[in-house]
Every structure is written in structure tokens, then in C-alpha cells.
Design an enzyme around this catalytic site. Structure first.
Site, short mmCIF file in Angstrom:
data_model
loop_
_atom_site.label_atom_id
_atom_site.label_comp_id
_atom_site.label_asym_id
_atom_site.label_seq_id
_atom_site.Cartn_x
_atom_site.Cartn_y
_atom_site.Cartn_z
N THR A 36 0.86 -1.19 0.00
CA THR A 36 0.00 0.00 0.00
C THR A 36 0.89 1.24 0.00
O THR A 36 1.96 1.25 0.61
CB THR A 36 -0.96 0.03 1.21
OG1 THR A 36 -0.19 0.15 2.42
CG2 THR A 36 -1.82 -1.22 1.26
N GLY A 38 2.38 2.63 -2.81
CA GLY A 38 3.54 2.20 -3.59
C GLY A 38 3.94 3.17 -4.68
O GLY A 38 4.72 2.82 -5.56
N THR A 39 3.42 4.40 -4.64
CA THR A 39 3.71 5.32 -5.75
C THR A 39 5.00 6.10 -5.56
O THR A 39 5.52 6.68 -6.51
CB THR A 39 2.55 6.33 -5.93
OG1 THR A 39 2.35 7.02 -4.68
CG2 THR A 39 1.27 5.64 -6.36
N ILE A 42 9.37 4.77 0.21
CA ILE A 42 9.69 3.43 0.69
C ILE A 42 8.83 2.37 0.00
O ILE A 42 9.31 1.29 -0.36
CB ILE A 42 9.51 3.38 2.23
CG1 ILE A 42 10.53 4.31 2.91
CG2 ILE A 42 9.62 1.95 2.76
CD1 ILE A 42 10.24 4.60 4.38
N GLY A 43 7.55 2.66 -0.19
CA GLY A 43 6.65 1.70 -0.84
C GLY A 43 7.08 1.43 -2.28
O GLY A 43 7.14 0.27 -2.72
N TYR A 183 1.75 11.82 15.59
CA TYR A 183 2.38 10.97 14.56
C TYR A 183 3.09 9.81 15.25
O TYR A 183 2.89 8.65 14.90
CB TYR A 183 3.38 11.78 13.71
CG TYR A 183 4.16 10.92 12.74
CD1 TYR A 183 3.60 10.52 11.53
CD2 TYR A 183 5.46 10.50 13.04
CE1 TYR A 183 4.30 9.72 10.65
CE2 TYR A 183 6.17 9.70 12.16
CZ TYR A 183 5.59 9.31 10.97
OH TYR A 183 6.30 8.51 10.10
N1 LIG Z 1 10.65 8.97 5.26
C1 LIG Z 1 10.93 8.75 6.53
O1 LIG Z 1 11.89 9.31 7.09
C2 LIG Z 1 10.07 7.78 7.32
C3 LIG Z 1 10.50 7.43 8.60
C4 LIG Z 1 9.73 6.55 9.34
C5 LIG Z 1 8.56 6.03 8.82
N2 LIG Z 1 8.15 6.41 7.57
C6 LIG Z 1 6.89 5.82 7.08
O2 LIG Z 1 7.08 5.30 5.79
C7 LIG Z 1 5.82 5.25 5.11
C8 LIG Z 1 6.02 5.74 3.68
O3 LIG Z 1 6.42 7.08 3.71
P1 LIG Z 1 7.54 7.70 2.74
O4 LIG Z 1 8.54 8.36 3.60
O5 LIG Z 1 7.97 6.68 1.76
O6 LIG Z 1 6.72 8.88 2.06
P2 LIG Z 1 6.16 9.18 0.59
O7 LIG Z 1 7.22 9.13 -0.42
O8 LIG Z 1 5.38 10.45 0.75
O9 LIG Z 1 5.17 7.97 0.33
C9 LIG Z 1 3.92 7.87 0.93
C10 LIG Z 1 3.13 6.85 0.15
O10 LIG Z 1 1.90 6.62 0.85
C11 LIG Z 1 0.85 6.85 -0.07
N3 LIG Z 1 -0.30 7.35 0.67
C12 LIG Z 1 -0.39 8.42 1.49
N4 LIG Z 1 -1.62 8.51 2.00
C13 LIG Z 1 -2.33 7.48 1.48
C14 LIG Z 1 -3.66 7.02 1.62
N5 LIG Z 1 -4.54 7.68 2.40
N6 LIG Z 1 -4.05 5.94 0.95
C15 LIG Z 1 -3.17 5.27 0.14
N7 LIG Z 1 -1.91 5.65 -0.04
C16 LIG Z 1 -1.49 6.73 0.63
C17 LIG Z 1 1.38 7.83 -1.10
O11 LIG Z 1 0.67 7.67 -2.30
P3 LIG Z 1 -0.16 8.84 -3.06
O12 LIG Z 1 0.39 10.15 -2.60
O13 LIG Z 1 0.10 8.55 -4.50
O14 LIG Z 1 -1.57 8.61 -2.65
C18 LIG Z 1 2.80 7.32 -1.25
O15 LIG Z 1 2.85 6.23 -2.13
C19 LIG Z 1 4.85 6.04 5.97
O16 LIG Z 1 4.03 5.16 6.69
C20 LIG Z 1 5.77 6.81 6.90
O17 LIG Z 1 5.13 7.14 8.11
C21 LIG Z 1 8.87 7.27 6.81
#
Ligand SMILES: NC(=O)c1ccc[n+]([C@@H]2O[C@H](COP(=O)([O-])OP(=O)(O)OC[C@H]3O[C@@H](n4cnc5c(N)ncnc54)[C@H](OP(=O)(O)O)[C@@H]3O)[C@@H](O)[C@H]2O)c1
Length: 281
Positions: A36, A38-39, A42-43, A183
């Protein structure tokens, strides 16, 4: 990447190229995995690794446009898209989640792996967190994860013993986080959920773990790392002295989803360069 710039001591993140992705996890051939969110970030990186290792991967996101763009960027590892299914689904919307599972049932009839990754980062202090902020965080990061796993369960059971779930938590679950208490609380909640589910689903042969990424360079990171958070990043900078890459986390997720992790359940794997184990100072 304001935090990294301010931290100074951190090196630029590294990113795998397609040719660098090891195919050692060939055990993914024929397996069906849902990622989920995945656009991007990390996804996306995890989907790319799993596709390169032979899996059939389903990715979700909230807009068709971003899904189309992701599919284009994954064409080289998905047999031109033949092993990739994109489904527009908002993780906070239960009817979307049900439609998503229907699509997977029609296409594959089962799920060998699930990476419940979709999440939002609303970084507000106690005083500035609005009801809308609270609801968005809980709707996506907690309700979304809970019902994704719940609605995926029949498909995971259909895969037979060996199915694996990984929930994306965060390093923040291990630390007090005054700049983003809600958060951090949502991530603590889903880690505990992973533990409880791991106990409840073990007799069906389904493993459940979480990962706790540290500072990972993604779209979310660029959007939400404020000056204040950047100072905090500097103060608690990871011993490995770099911001992580999405692929760093993807590798850990790939391992936990694979049969190589068949005796690991109910655990949280921090992928953080040593961030949470270090005493700040
Ligand atoms: N980056 C960090 O430092 C970090 C650290 C700890 C944990 N995380 C966790 O890693 C995960 C991924 O984050 P990321 O850092 O890779 O950020 P990101 O590049 O902004 O990716 C977020 C992803 O989640 C999707 N998304 C957001 N809201 C959604 C919803 N309501 N329904 C379906 N898809 C949704 C977005 O897709 P669309 O925008 O296309 O809908 C995008 O694919 C999150 O759970 C975040 O809390 C990140």
C-alpha cells in the site's frame, strides 16, 4: 533535504540502480505481494525490489496519475507491467480497501505478502494539532493499517502457511517526540498491532512484523522535516552518519516477507543507521 544539509555530518543517501538489485531472493518468483502506498518513497522502492526478484506486485495510491507514473517507472522490472497491478485506493476509506481486495481476489486469488506502508506525516506539536490533523493521522496510519490487514486476511489465508505481513511503523515509536506526538503515537499503535496480530495469526502460519525506518530520504521527508525537526535530526544523528534510502528499508521488508525470515514474528526491525539505540547527546 534540509535536515541532512543542516546535520552536515550526514552523507548523501545512496540509491540502488536496477542492475545493483540482487536477485538472491528468487523465492519471490510467483508470489503475490501487496504494497500500500507504492507510488513513491519506501513503498515504491520495496515494490521495485520485489518485482526485480520475481514477485507479482500490487501497489496502491490515491490518484490514477501517480499510479500511472509509478507503473511507467516500474516497467523495466515488471515484464512491461505484466507482473504489476495498480489499484487506486485510499487506505483511510474502507470501501476502497474492500474494492482493492476484490481486485486482488479476481486477479490472483491470494496474497503471499502484505506491506502495509501507506502513511501520512502530520508533524504538529500538542498545542497546534487540530482535530482534522488528529483524524487524518489516525484514519490513514492506524485505521488504514488495521483494516488493510483485516480485509486482506482471507487472501493471506488462501496463500497457505508462510504468508507474511510487514507494517511500516517508524523510529519515532521508540522515542519521545515532542514535535509530533500524535504521529509518533500512531506508529507506536501499529507496532503494538503487529505484535498482537502476530500472536493471533501464528497458528494460521501468518507472520506479522513491523519495520521502523529512521531518517529516510523520501517525498514525505522533504515535505515535513521542519527547521526544528532538522535540529533534532542533528542532535540525534544516526551513528552511521547518513540519511537512509528507501531501498535500505525495502531490503529489510523484502527479508521479512521472505521465507528466510520464517522464524521471525512479532518483531520490530529498526532500519535507522543506529538512531534509536544511541543515547542522544
Ligand atoms: N521517510 C521517513 O523518514 C520515514 C520514517 C519513518 C517512517 N516512515 C513511514 O514510511 C511510510 C512511507 O512514507 P515515505 O517516507 O515513503 O513517504 P512518501 O514518499 O510520501 O510515500 C507515501 C506513500 O503513501 C501513499 N499514501 C499516502 N496517503 C495514502 C492514503 N490515504 N491511501 C493510500 N496511499 C497513501 C502515497 O501515495 P499517493 O500520494 O500517491 O496517494 C505514497 O505512495 C509512511 O508510513 C511513513 O510514516 C517514513
Amino acid at each position: 533535504m534540509r535536515a541532512a544539509r543542516q546535520a552536515g555530518r550526514m552523507n548523501e543517501h545512496t540509491t540502488h540502480t536496477t542492475t545493483e538489485i540482487t536477485t538472491a531472493d528468487a523465492g519471490f518468483t510467483g508470489r503475490v505481494v501487496l504494497v500500500t502506498g507504492g507510488t513513491s518513497g519506501i513503498g515504491f522502492a520495496t515494490a521495485r525490489l520485489l518485482l526485480a526478484r520475481g514477485a507479482r506486485v500490487v501497489i496502491t495510491g490515491r490518484t490514477e496519475e501517480r499510479l500511472r507514473r509509478a507503473a511507467d517507472r516500474l516497467a523495466d522490472v515488471s515484464d512491461g507491467g505484466a507482473r504489476l497491478l495498480t489499484v487506486r485506493a485510499d487506505a483511510a476509506d474502507l470501501s476502497d480497501t474492500e474494492r482493492l481486495m476484490d481486485r486482488i481476489r479476481e486477479s490472483y486469488g491470494r496474497l503471499d505478502g502484505l506491506f502495509a506502508n501507506a502513511g501520512v506525516g502530520v508533524f504538529e506539536r500538542l498545542e497546534s494539532t487540530t482535530e482534522a490533523d488528529f483524524d487524518r493521522l489516525v484514519d490513514v496510519n492506524v485505521k488504514g493499517v488495521f483494516f488493510t490487514v483485516q480485509r486482506a486476511l482471507p487472501l493471506l489465508e488462501a496463500a497457505g502457511p508462510g504468508a507474511s505481513v510487514v507494517i511500516n511503523a517508524s523510529w519515532t515509536l521508540h522515542r519521545a517526540m515532542e514535535v509530533a506526538p500524535m504521529y509518533a503515537a500512531t506508529k507506536a499503535a501499529v507496532h503494538n498491532l503487529a505484535r498482537s496480530l502476530s500472536a493471533g495469526l501464528a497458528d494460521r502460519g501468518i507472520r506479522v512484523n513491523s519495520v521502523s525506518p529512521g531518517y529516510i530520504h523520501t517525498e514525505m521527508y522533504d515535505e515535513i522535516i521542519t527547521e526544528e525537526a532538522a535540529r533534532e535530526a542533528t542532535r540525534v544523528a544516526p551513528p552511521l552518519q547518513r540519511v537512509g534510502s528507501s531501498e535500505d528499508v525495502g531490503e529489510a521488508v523484502s527479508f521479512l516477507l521472505s521465507e528466510r525470515a520464517s522464524y521471525i514474528t512479532g518483531q520490530d526491525l529498526a532500519v535507522d543507521g543506529g538512531l534509536v539505540m544511541k543515547v542522544p547527546g
